[in-house]
Motif scaffolding. Structure first.
Motif, PDB file in Angstrom:
ATOM      1  N   VAL A 214     -18.549  39.776 -25.820  1.00 25.64           N
ATOM      2  CA  VAL A 214     -19.468  40.912 -25.853  1.00 25.64           C
ATOM      3  C   VAL A 214     -20.789  40.580 -25.164  1.00 25.64           C
ATOM      4  CG1 VAL A 214     -20.655  42.558 -27.347  1.00 25.64           C
ATOM      5  CG2 VAL A 214     -18.371  41.724 -27.962  1.00 25.64           C
ATOM      6  N   ILE A 215     -21.434  39.512 -25.613  1.00 25.98           N
ATOM      7  CA  ILE A 215     -22.764  39.211 -25.074  1.00 25.98           C
ATOM      8  C   ILE A 215     -22.705  38.903 -23.571  1.00 25.98           C
ATOM      9  CG2 ILE A 215     -24.722  37.599 -25.225  1.00 25.98           C
ATOM     10  CD1 ILE A 215     -24.303  37.689 -28.302  1.00 25.98           C
ATOM     11  N   PRO A 216     -21.793  38.035 -23.130  1.00 26.77           N
ATOM     12  CA  PRO A 216     -21.768  37.772 -21.676  1.00 26.77           C
ATOM     13  C   PRO A 216     -21.543  39.045 -20.860  1.00 26.77           C
ATOM     14  CG  PRO A 216     -20.398  36.190 -22.847  1.00 26.77           C
ATOM     15  CD  PRO A 216     -20.849  37.184 -23.857  1.00 26.77           C
ATOM     16  N   LYS A 217     -20.681  39.905 -21.335  1.00 26.64           N
ATOM     17  CA  LYS A 217     -20.417  41.119 -20.550  1.00 26.64           C
ATOM     18  C   LYS A 217     -21.614  42.052 -20.569  1.00 26.64           C
ATOM     19  CE  LYS A 217     -15.436  41.372 -20.172  1.00 26.64           C
ATOM     20  NZ  LYS A 217     -14.191  41.853 -20.773  1.00 26.64           N
ATOM     21  N   LEU A 218     -22.257  42.159 -21.723  1.00 24.39           N
ATOM     22  CA  LEU A 218     -23.442  43.023 -21.781  1.00 24.39           C
ATOM     23  C   LEU A 218     -24.530  42.466 -20.870  1.00 24.39           C
ATOM     24  CD1 LEU A 218     -23.663  43.963 -25.587  1.00 24.39           C
ATOM     25  CD2 LEU A 218     -23.034  45.457 -23.689  1.00 24.39           C
ATOM     26  N   GLU A 219     -24.647  41.151 -20.851  1.00 18.13           N
ATOM     27  CA  GLU A 219     -25.623  40.526 -19.947  1.00 18.13           C
ATOM     28  C   GLU A 219     -25.304  40.876 -18.501  1.00 18.13           C
ATOM     29  OE1 GLU A 219     -25.341  36.360 -20.968  1.00 18.13           O
ATOM     30  OE2 GLU A 219     -27.324  36.370 -21.909  1.00 18.13           O
ATOM     31  N   ALA A 220     -24.020  40.770 -18.187  1.00 12.73           N
ATOM     32  CA  ALA A 220     -23.619  41.003 -16.800  1.00 12.73           C
ATOM     33  C   ALA A 220     -23.906  42.436 -16.376  1.00 12.73           C
ATOM     34  CB  ALA A 220     -22.139  40.682 -16.624  1.00 12.73           C
ATOM     35  N   VAL A 221     -23.576  43.381 -17.245  1.00 16.51           N
ATOM     36  CA  VAL A 221     -23.779  44.780 -16.855  1.00 16.51           C
ATOM     37  C   VAL A 221     -25.261  45.125 -16.795  1.00 16.51           C
ATOM     38  CG1 VAL A 221     -23.360  47.191 -17.478  1.00 16.51           C
ATOM     39  CG2 VAL A 221     -21.564  45.486 -17.821  1.00 16.51           C
ATOM     40  N   SER A 222     -26.024  44.614 -17.775  1.00 15.58           N
ATOM     41  CA  SER A 222     -27.424  45.028 -17.851  1.00 15.58           C
ATOM     42  C   SER A 222     -28.324  44.210 -16.940  1.00 15.58           C
ATOM     43  CB  SER A 222     -27.920  44.880 -19.285  1.00 15.58           C
ATOM     44  OG  SER A 222     -27.940  43.498 -19.627  1.00 15.58           O
ATOM     45  N   GLY A 223     -27.912  42.981 -16.673  1.00 11.85           N
ATOM     46  CA  GLY A 223     -28.787  42.082 -15.931  1.00 11.85           C
ATOM     47  C   GLY A 223     -29.906  41.522 -16.799  1.00 11.85           C
ATOM     48  N   VAL A 224     -29.792  41.736 -18.104  1.00 11.27           N
ATOM     49  CA  VAL A 224     -30.815  41.216 -19.010  1.00 11.27           C
ATOM     50  C   VAL A 224     -30.248  40.008 -19.740  1.00 11.27           C
ATOM     51  CG1 VAL A 224     -32.233  41.736 -21.036  1.00 11.27           C
ATOM     52  CG2 VAL A 224     -31.768  43.525 -19.340  1.00 11.27           C
ATOM     53  N   LYS A 225     -31.048  38.982 -19.826  1.00 10.02           N
ATOM     54  CA  LYS A 225     -30.596  37.770 -20.518  1.00 10.02           C
ATOM     55  C   LYS A 225     -30.693  37.985 -22.020  1.00 10.02           C
ATOM     56  CE  LYS A 225     -29.668  33.186 -20.100  1.00 10.02           C
ATOM     57  NZ  LYS A 225     -28.464  33.489 -20.882  1.00 10.02           N
ATOM     58  N   PHE A 226     -29.718  37.483 -22.749  1.00 11.47           N
ATOM     59  CA  PHE A 226     -29.721  37.665 -24.201  1.00 11.47           C
ATOM     60  C   PHE A 226     -30.786  36.792 -24.841  1.00 11.47           C
ATOM     61  CE2 PHE A 226     -27.888  36.360 -28.399  1.00 11.47           C
ATOM     62  CZ  PHE A 226     -28.167  37.563 -29.041  1.00 11.47           C
ATOM     63  N   ASP A 227     -31.573  37.408 -25.746  1.00 13.73           N
ATOM     64  CA  ASP A 227     -32.621  36.672 -26.439  1.00 13.73           C
ATOM     65  C   ASP A 227     -32.403  36.856 -27.930  1.00 13.73           C
ATOM     66  OD1 ASP A 227     -34.873  35.830 -27.707  1.00 13.73           O
ATOM     67  OD2 ASP A 227     -36.269  37.143 -26.621  1.00 13.73           O
ATOM     68  N   ILE A 228     -31.986  35.777 -28.573  1.00 14.52           N
ATOM     69  CA  ILE A 228     -31.595  35.926 -29.977  1.00 14.52           C
ATOM     70  C   ILE A 228     -32.779  36.263 -30.874  1.00 14.52           C
ATOM     71  CG2 ILE A 228     -31.786  33.499 -30.696  1.00 14.52           C
ATOM     72  CD1 ILE A 228     -28.817  34.279 -31.944  1.00 14.52           C
ATOM     73  N   ASP A 229     -33.971  35.882 -30.447  1.00 15.13           N
ATOM     74  CA  ASP A 229     -35.140  36.211 -31.270  1.00 15.13           C
ATOM     75  C   ASP A 229     -35.438  37.700 -31.253  1.00 15.13           C
ATOM     76  OD1 ASP A 229     -35.572  33.674 -32.249  1.00 15.13           O
ATOM     77  OD2 ASP A 229     -36.567  33.068 -30.381  1.00 15.13           O
ATOM     78  N   ARG A 230     -35.161  38.284 -30.133  1.00 19.93           N
ATOM     79  CA  ARG A 230     -35.340  39.726 -30.056  1.00 19.93           C
ATOM     80  C   ARG A 230     -34.370  40.391 -31.038  1.00 19.93           C
ATOM     81  NH1 ARG A 230     -34.721  43.034 -24.354  1.00 19.93           N
ATOM     82  NH2 ARG A 230     -35.168  45.095 -25.242  1.00 19.93           N
ATOM     83  N   LEU A 231     -33.166  39.895 -31.058  1.00 24.83           N
ATOM     84  CA  LEU A 231     -32.168  40.428 -31.989  1.00 24.83           C
ATOM     85  C   LEU A 231     -32.649  40.277 -33.429  1.00 24.83           C
ATOM     86  CD1 LEU A 231     -29.345  41.621 -32.519  1.00 24.83           C
ATOM     87  CD2 LEU A 231     -28.460  39.291 -32.524  1.00 24.83           C
ATOM     88  N   ARG A 232     -33.171  39.086 -33.729  1.00 20.44           N
ATOM     89  CA  ARG A 232     -33.655  38.852 -35.102  1.00 20.44           C
ATOM     90  C   ARG A 232     -34.707  39.881 -35.489  1.00 20.44           C
ATOM     91  NH1 ARG A 232     -31.944  33.459 -36.407  1.00 20.44           N
ATOM     92  NH2 ARG A 232     -31.848  32.227 -34.511  1.00 20.44           N
TER      93      ARG A 232
END
Ligand SMILES: Nc1ncnc2c1ncn2[C@@H]1O[C@H](COP(=O)(O)OP(=O)(O)O)[C@@H](O)[C@H]1O
Ligand SMILES: Nc1ncnc2c1ncn2[C@@H]1O[C@H](COP(=O)(O)OP(=O)(O)O)[C@@H](O)[C@H]1O
Ligand code: SF4
Ligand code: SF4
Ligand code: SF4
Lengths: 280, 449, 389, 442
Positions: free
Chosen positions: D182-200
């Motif tokens: 999920v995360i790698p694909k969402l990163e790929a489509v959005s071009g946004v890097k995943f930031d776990i702190d933002r999620l928190r």
């Protein structure tokens, strides 16, 4: 030139025709319709068939192919069987050469069939099991309202404020109608309401088969109901279905005619394919 | 005296019960539900009143003594003659209406012939009525439509043939007239009709040697009793169309539950198969509904299904059961779709199955469906009562007995000959309780509007 | 040699027997034997077999079962198979079954697993989940764990440890079964007049109740007998039937389709027989092998996610080619969400490939075959009248 | 007979339905959401379509996606009475009459211009996040959408908790899917890097709103209940089940709402209905199953006209069951997302559903269980009759069963539903008065 017969065993009536076919030239020589009314359909079919033979002066062995259709799969004197949609599609083209679709409306069913110019079935749609929009239902209601079958059409056309029947089930729809009567709705408005509900479903069937801009021929027993035809014409416009609705006084024979014509066609094809081992 | 009326406006039949302050049933009335619910309700009510009058006559005669064993027969005669009066009255109405309906293109040039044919048809119908209502004679049904209708069809076909006239023309006039006639509430002059009937009983009745003075008094007494309509409760499928306020309406579930309890106080489970629905109801020791389930929106397998079958076979509803009982084997029928009942029947006949065997299968199919609804409502634990019109059908009740035993073991099964009135009985009891036990309203609130 | 008729008669008896007498007898024959029921479409029967148990296919009640209690639990807009299965349970016909597996196929069977727990609290009932993620490290690992859980549960029921070798031995038998099944299918596709589809169905159905060893023998016998069949070739077209992977059509429906002029040359009935498309290797960890073949070489159906848009429905085209079908009949149970939702997508694929198709619905207890004959018949008419011959 | 008719009481004056501040705020939020969604192409926002049960709004926000929920669109179409047309459109396109009408309404809408409630077209999604939770139909639905849009589709498979427990295997499988798929694909489509702190951060926000939502729903334990937890409840869950969970807006909304409800409790008031404040509370019901949206008001009216209020419902748990303590947890971000998905009502086993409903009846002192069985929804409906039986058995309270559909107007028969509901309520009434009489006699 060949002679063939088509026998359409329906739920309400048995229809028979004899055709004379000479290449492109197709001619109906005789036709008979017998209402079943709780009699044995196969026996009636024989009766109708004999009657036609007599009328044309032909003998059974003069016929190249006796094709059954409808529920006549087990007809003992038939050479072969074609299914209703195959035959109605072909019959429609015979009766209305411009038709590219057939709408077969009988006692218990409605079927829309899309055909090409040779009568080949391209697609079809059938009404599903629940049948408040069937001929039988209309017949019951007419009976209830004290109206003869051949009066339905004219009365329906006099309607000024029709009310549709909403129930999917004929039993419940019957009650709907009773309610309407008790609310003082006139017979024309009730009949037209039923016609419109039926037409609504039928138009959807036509649309679903994807018949494009062309003529749709109404066949089967209800083709004689001018009220239904009128309602259909309204409904296809309402629903933006780009078809023209037509019918013919012999529309009830469409299946039998189609069968007879396919019989000739198959007869020829079988003659070419003589090597094919055929089981009975 | 105070009287309480319960009306059950069903999809097929309308039933009324008239009871007294003690909750005793004085009269039962039934008619076919028709396009006009109000008429249906008033006809049923009138029928109940007629029945109640006969009841009162019997009571008075019993008090007056002297007649002993003969009372039953006498009352039977009185009823028959009364009904004949009423039948002839309606027949006259029908004939008059038919004559008015001879109009339109299709009749052009044939008017006179049709009038003659009608006159002949009605002459024969009247002749038959004498036999039909002769003391002790059995009738298929007490509904005018059924009686006059089926005979009209037979007779007019004969007459048409003899007169070399289109049968469909006669059929058409009839079809157009019957609804009108049916929807004209019958004239109210009950007392006069009873008096005339009494004279006839005395003259031609089957009970010999009655002295006019022995009966005239008690009968007049009974006819004079004021049957004040104290409270009416309506129920059934068409209840919302009754011109009653909400307080006078109870759901048919509650009424069937209570009605069954009144007939059989130990009932815990009630099955009602009506024209358009099937209900499984669980009641407690007081007749209070604990749980219920109904068929879903599909009306498959309800009473109307049998109606379609009967129509298809061209027989009366009451003949289906006996025919099915003659089956030697049972054909399995899986679909109980009402609409396709006819098609299914034809299908099976075409396959060479026997009518009786198919019918047996059809009855089983209906009961199987009902069994599921019972199971849904909680199954059968104790005494079980079967109500509704289909309970009159012997093949259905047989099948039910079998299946109940198979699935729930030996339990008491009640099937009352008057089971079709169960809902109306419950309603009348609700009406009675409303006043006598003050369960809902005190008298002050009941002052007429 | 056993004749085709003898084999079919035997199968018919097994098929008609709603009390599962043969399975009961198998169980009674030896102290301590256990039977595990399973529903469509796929469970790893190898593990059940390895536990010394009989896997028993429970496929609803067909058209001969009178359903009373089952209907009490289901609304009219839910398919038939769960209600007749409940009926089988409530009427005690499954009282000899020691456990039931409800595979992941749709919400109806899923919820049935919970109903079973409530209604038959004493029987082991398990919802058998399979991964919709086909990565060995993700879905694969999940599945291996699920399989091992199942293995542990079964070994508790059977009271004996299930060894890797036992599983390997079972895999071998089922590999054999799969191969024979494929052979019968291939034979029918070659000479469909010799193997009526109702026969083939019955032979396959027998595999749901017989021990695999016995079924293997039956398949071998049938292949020999069928080769000798003298049934005549009929003027029929060749079709592929799809959509009946869960609720089974009445036998009459299969017969009606053939009567109406269609030879069925492939179908998706009783997929458990051939869900795995390759032999499962017997070397290495047997559970992992089962998982691996499941992930990478198993049948496509509506109950399985198709990760690649371009692949959607292609399996049908491959089957049409492999079996030489002239058209596809979509026959799905009424109210079957998986089959019916998948259908439009599959039809698009066929349409693009120019393969004709028709579609209709049935129920396991459908009695009226007329509409079915009508549609299948029209389909065969049009192929017969218009195919280039 | 007319002599028996009682004079009709003059109808109560019907007050203009007042709008609470929370209602206005919610309206505003929804309008804002649809505007953001329909203007996504102009703003250069990417769109992610996903489902309500198991929706991962917090995660989606981490990639700056605007969230589009086909189910909510179908609901909107139902409420606006356009769904009937859409469903028919889909049937014409070859979809069966038998299948879920949510799907058909959505597909039909696409075929007919795909307009959002604000009249502008919905943008095509850039990615489909198939949270395959609690319903098999979702899988087919997204396959159908993928066929239509040809965009990237991500499958997140939530195992069913068939045994009523969340096993480590399930949780790990889901976390692994989140990490590997999920995360790698969402990163790929959005071009946004995943930031776990933002999620928190988002998860923390979620938990706050969840606390208030639970308080609101549980206020129905009061007598009279200040809310209708089924019909009204549907409004309350809108933001949190939809595109707002994890946002400050949602937190504010639920705080506001809770305040209002607290006031109603203090004043001893009942729920607000579309016709103004409800009259006397006569019956308290627990409901199971989704509502009908095409005749939502008529349906509700059948309840409040008779004085029936729904005090607890399972439908308000399809986007997460919070009342048993689950909260999104910033300290276990991926695990708590996984548990959230595993926990939604329709992913719970039937025995768990029975427990839940039986408890509701007891805790909320209800008169019984009303099941609205939805023709479309096998996930909810298959097994409901057993649920009813079991709940009746455990609580001794009667159940009732009505049948409608979510968004297909053809399956809403007002007279049929009314007949059953009336019979049911009369039955409760009759039972009550009989126990009273008996009680008085004793
Ligand atoms: N003149 C008519 N006007 C209106 N309807 C008619 C007329 N004649 C026959 N019908 C209707 O046609 C139906 C029979 O149609 P048909 O196509 O013969 O059915 P089937 O093929 O099933 O026997 C009957 O239900 C009847 O109501
Ligand atoms: N004499 C009879 N013999 C057999 N069945 C009957 C008889 N009278 C009525 N019925 C059956 O009862 C049904 C009507 O039942 P009823 O309880 O009156 O229904 P409702 O309350 O819906 O009007 C009919 O459809 C019919 O099947
Ligand atoms: S009884 Fe009515 S609703 Fe049921 S299947 Fe037949 S037509 Fe349809
Ligand atoms: S027939 Fe279809 S809907 Fe029914 S249980 Fe099987 S897969 Fe599910
Ligand atoms: S089946 Fe039920 S849960 Fe699934 S999409 Fe349809 S309405 Fe939603």
């Amino acid at each position: 030139m060949v002679y063939t017969a088509g026998v359409d065993v329906g739920t309400g009536a048995v229809k028979c025709v004899i055709t004379e076919i000479d290449g492109e030239n197709e001619k109906v020589l005789a036709k008979t319709l017998l209402r079943i009314r709780q009699r044995d359909p196969n026996q009636l079919a024989r009766e109708a068939f004999d009657h036609m033979l007599e009328e044309t002066g032909l003998k059974e062995e003069d016929l190249a192919y006796v094709a059954s259709t409808g529920e006549g799969e087990s007809l003992p004197f038939a050479t072969g069987h074609f299914y209703s949609m195959t035959t109605h599609g072909r019959g429609a083209i015979f009766l209305e050469p411009e038709a590219r679709g057939a709408l077969d409306v009988g006692a218990l069913h409605g079927r829309a069939i899309s055909v090409d110019e040779r009568g080949k079935v391209l697609s079809y749609k059938m009404t599903s099991q629940c049948a408040s929009g069937s001929g039988q239902f209309l017949e019951n209601i007419a009976r209830y309202l004290g109206i003869a079958q051949d009066e339905i059409g004219e009365l329906s056309k006099q309607s000024d404020d029709p009310e549709r029947v909403s129930s999917i089930c004929a039993v419940l729809a019957e009650t709907d109608v009773i309610n309407m009567v008790s609310r003082g709705l006139t017979a024309p408005n009730i009949l037209k309401g039923i016609h419109l509900s039926m037409a609504d479903r039928l138009a959807k069937l036509v649309k679903a088969t994807g018949i494009g801009e062309s003529v749709v021929f109404v066949s089967g027993g209800l083709a004689l109901d001018t009220g239904l035809i009128a309602a259909l014409q309204e409904e296809v416009v309402n629903q933006n279905v780009p078809v023209t609705i037509r019918t013919h006084e012999d529309a009830a024979f469409a299946g039998a005619i189609g069968a007879a014509i396919w019989g000739a066609f198959r007869h020829e094809k079988l003659a070419q394919l003589q090597q094919l081992p055929l089981a009975s | 005296m105070k009287s309480f009326i319960g009306i059950d406006l069903g999809s097929t039949t309308t039933k009324a019960i008239l009871s007294n302050e003690e909750g005793q049933v004085l009269g039962r009335g039934i008619t076919n539900s028709r396009s006009n619910y109000e008429t249906a309700a008033s006809v049923a009510k009138q029928e109940a009143v007629i029945d109640a009058r006969l009841y009162l006559c019997r009571e008075r005669l019993e008090q007056a003594t002297g007649m002993g064993e003969q009372i039953e027969q006498f009352i039977g005669d009185l009823g028959s003659f009364f009904r004949k009066e009423q039948f002839l009255e309606q027949l006259g109405d029908l004939e008059g209406t038919c004559l008015e309906k001879i109009e339109g293109d299709r009749f052009v040039g044939k008017e006179e012939a049709i009038k003659e044919a009608l006159a002949e048809t009605f002459r024969r119908l009247r002749e038959e009525a004498l036999v039909l209502y002769a003391p002790g004679a059995e009738r298929k049904s007490d509904f005018f439509r059924d009686l006059a209708g089926s005979r009209y069809l037979m007779i007019s076909e004969e007459v048409a043939r003899e007169a070399q006239l289109g049968y469909d023309l006669l059929l058409n006039v009839y079809d157009k007239s019957i609804i009108e006639v049916e929807n004209r509430p019958p004239s109210g002059q009950l007392k006069e009709k009873f008096q005339r009937a009494l004279q006839e009983v005395l003259a031609h009745g089957s009970v010999s040697g009655i002295a006019s003075e022995d009966v005239t008094g008690p009968v007049s007494d009974a006819l004079d009793v004021d049957l004040e309509e104290t409270y009416v409760v309506g129920t059934g499928y068409g209840r919302v169309t009754l011109p009653f306020s909400k307080e006078h309406i109870r759901s048919e579930i509650l009424c069937h539950g209570l009605g069954a309890h009144m007939m059989y106080p130990k009932t815990r489970t009630v099955l009602d198969i009506g024209g358009q629905d099937t209900k499984g109801i669980q009641v407690d020791g007081e007749g209070i509904v604990e749980n219920f389930q109904m068929n879903d929106r599909c009306a498959a397998g309800c009473g109307r299904y049998l109606g379609y079958i009967a129509d298809e076979m061209n027989v009366g509803l009451h003949e289906l059961g006996p025919m099915a009982m003659k089956a030697t084997r049972q054909v399995r029928i899986n679909s109980t779709c009402t609409v396709f009942a006819g098609a299914e029947l034809r299908d099976r006949l075409a396959l060479g199955e026997k009518r009786e065997d198919i019918l047996a299968g059809l009855h089983r199919a209906i009961i199987l469906r009902a069994m599921s609804i019972i199971a849904r409502s909680g199954g059968i634990t104790d005494e079980f009562t079967f109500t509704g019109g289909v309970a009159k059908n012997e093949a259905a009740t047989n099948e039910l007995r079998k299946l109940v035993e198979e699935n729930y073991g030996k339990v008491t099964i009640n099937i009352n000959p008057n089971s079709i009135y169960t809902g109306a009985l419950g309603a009348s009891e609700f009406a009675r309780r409303a006043i006598v036990e003050g369960r809902t309203y005190d008298d002050a609130e009941l002052v007429a509007a | 040699m056993t004749s085709q008729e003898q084999i079919i008669d035997r199968c018919q008896v097994l098929f008609d027997d709603l009390s599962f007498t043969s399975a009961r007898e198998w169980k009674a024959a030896e102290e301590g034997r256990k039977v595990i029921g399973y529903m469509p479409i796929y469970v790893p029967r190898e593990i059940i077999h390895a536990a010394g148990m009989l896997p028993l296919g429970v496929l609803g009640g067909g058209d001969q079962l009178e359903v009373i209690h089952g209907d009490a639990y289901y609304q009219s807009y839910i398919c038939r198979i769960p209600r007749s299965t409940v009926e089988l349970g409530v009427t005690g016909r499954l009282d000899f079954v020691d456990g039931m597996l409800f595979p992941s196929i749709c919400d109806v069977i899923r919820n049935l697993s919970g109903m079973w727990k409530l209604m038959f609290a004493d029987t082991y009932a398990r919802y058998f989940d399979v991964p919709q993620n086909f990565d060995d490290k993700v879905g694969g690992e999940f599945y291996v764990n699920e399989l091992n859980d199942l293995r542990a549960d079964l070994s508790k029921i059977s009271g004996r440890k299930i060894t890797d070798d036992q599983i390997r031995a079972s895999i071998e038998l089922y590999n054999e079964n799969r191969k024979l099944t494929q052979d019968v299918y291939a034979f029918r596709a070659r000479e469909p007049w010799k193997v009526p589809s109702s026969d083939l169905y019955l032979v396959m159905r027998a595999g749901m109740v017989l021990p695999v060893e016995e079924h293997n023998q039956m398949l071998r016998d049938y292949l020999v007998a069928a080769a000798d069949s003298d049934r005549p070739l009929r003027d029929n077209c060749r079709v592929l039937l799809t959509g009946g992977f869960c609720e089974q059509p009445p036998l009459n429906l299969i017969k009606s389709i053939e009567l109406a002029g269609c030879y069925i040359v492939d179908d998706d009935f009783l997929l458990v027989n051939r869900f795995l498309l390759k032999d499962v290797p017997t070397e290495g960890d047997p559970v992992e092998n089962l998982a691996h073949v499941f992930l990478h070489d198993s049948e496509s159906t509506a109950a399985k996610y198709e990760p690649f848009q371009a692949e959607k429905g292609k399996y049908l085209i491959r089957a049409v080619e492999k079996y030489g079908a002239e058209g596809v009949i979509f026959a799905a149970p009424s109210f079957c969400d998986p089959a019916l939702l998948d259908r439009p997508m599959l039809q698009h694929t066929l349409k693009d490939a120019g393969i004709p198709y028709v579609a209709f619905k049935y129920a396991e207890n459908s009695g009226q075959m007329q509409p079915i004959r009508e549609q299948a018949g029209t389909f065969s008419d049009s192929i017969k009248l218009w195919s280039e011959a | 007979m007319s002599t028996m008719t009682k004079p009709k009481r003059a109808p109560k004056p019907r007050p203009e339905a007042e709008k609470d501040a929370s209602m206005l705020k919610q309206k505003e939020m929804m309008a804002g959401h649809y505007d953001r969604l329909t203007s996504a192409p102009e703003n250069g926002d990417k769109v992610c379509a996903t489902f309500v049960p198991g929706n991962l709004n917090e995660l989606i926000m981490c990639f700056d996606f605007v969230n589009n929920l086909p189910e909510q669109n179908a609901i909107q179409a139902g409420l606006r009475k356009t769904s009937g047309r859409f469903v028919m459109e889909a049937e014409k396109m070859g979809h069966s009459e038998d299948v879920c009408t949510y799907v058909k309404s959505d597909l039909g809408m696409m075929a007919r211009g795909n307009l959002a409630p604000n009249g502008k077209p919905f943008p095509d999604p850039d990615v489909l996040l198939l949270s395959y939770t609690g319903c098999f139909t979702f899988m087919k639905w997204f396959e159908l959408l993928r066929e239509q849009y040809g965009c990237e589709a991500i499958m997140l498979h939530t195992p069913y908790t068939g045994d009523g427990v969340i096993t480590d295997n399930m949780r790990e499988y889901m976390v692994k899917q989140l990490k590997e798929e999920v995360i790698p694909k969402l990163e790929a489509v959005s071009g946004v890097k995943f930031d776990i702190d933002r999620l928190r951060e988002y998860l923390r926000e979620s938990a706050r709103a969840e606390d208030d939502l639970v308080a609101v729903l549980q206020s129905a334990k009061k007598k009279p209940s200040p809310i209708d937890a089924y019909f009204g409840g549907i409004y309350y869950i809108g933001p949190i089940f939809g595109a707002f969970r994890g946002t400050k807006e949602a937190t504010e909304f639920y705080r506001l709402l809770r305040g209002e409800i607290d006031e109603r409790v203090a004043a001893g008031l009942g729920p607000i209905t579309p016709d103004g404040p409800m009259g006397e509370e006569k019956y308290r019901l627990v409901t199971e199953g989704p509502p009908n949206y095409t005749s939502f008001r008529d349906f509700w009216k059948m309840f409040y006209e008779e004085g029936a209020v729904c005090v607890a419902s399972s439908y308000t748990k399809v986007g997460g069951t919070y009342d048993f303590g689950f909260r999104h947890d910033p300290d276990r971000p991926l695990e708590s997302l996984a548990e959230y998905c595993l926990n939604v009502y329709t992913n719970r086993s039937l025995p768990q559903r029975v427990d839940m409903l039986a408890n509701y009846i007891e805790e909320y002192e209800a008169d019984g269980l009303l099941i609205n069985s939805i023709k479309s929804c096998n996930s909810f409906s298959a097994g409901q009759l057993l649920i009813m039986k079991e709940v009746e058995k455990r609580t001794g309270k009667p159940g009732a069963f009505v049948e409608t559909d979510l968004v297909d107007p053809r399956y809403f028969s007002a007279s049929n539903v009314k007949n059953r509901l009336e019979s049911y309520l009369q039955m409760i009434e009759q039972k009550r008065s009989s126990t009273q009489t008996l009680g008085a006699a004793a």
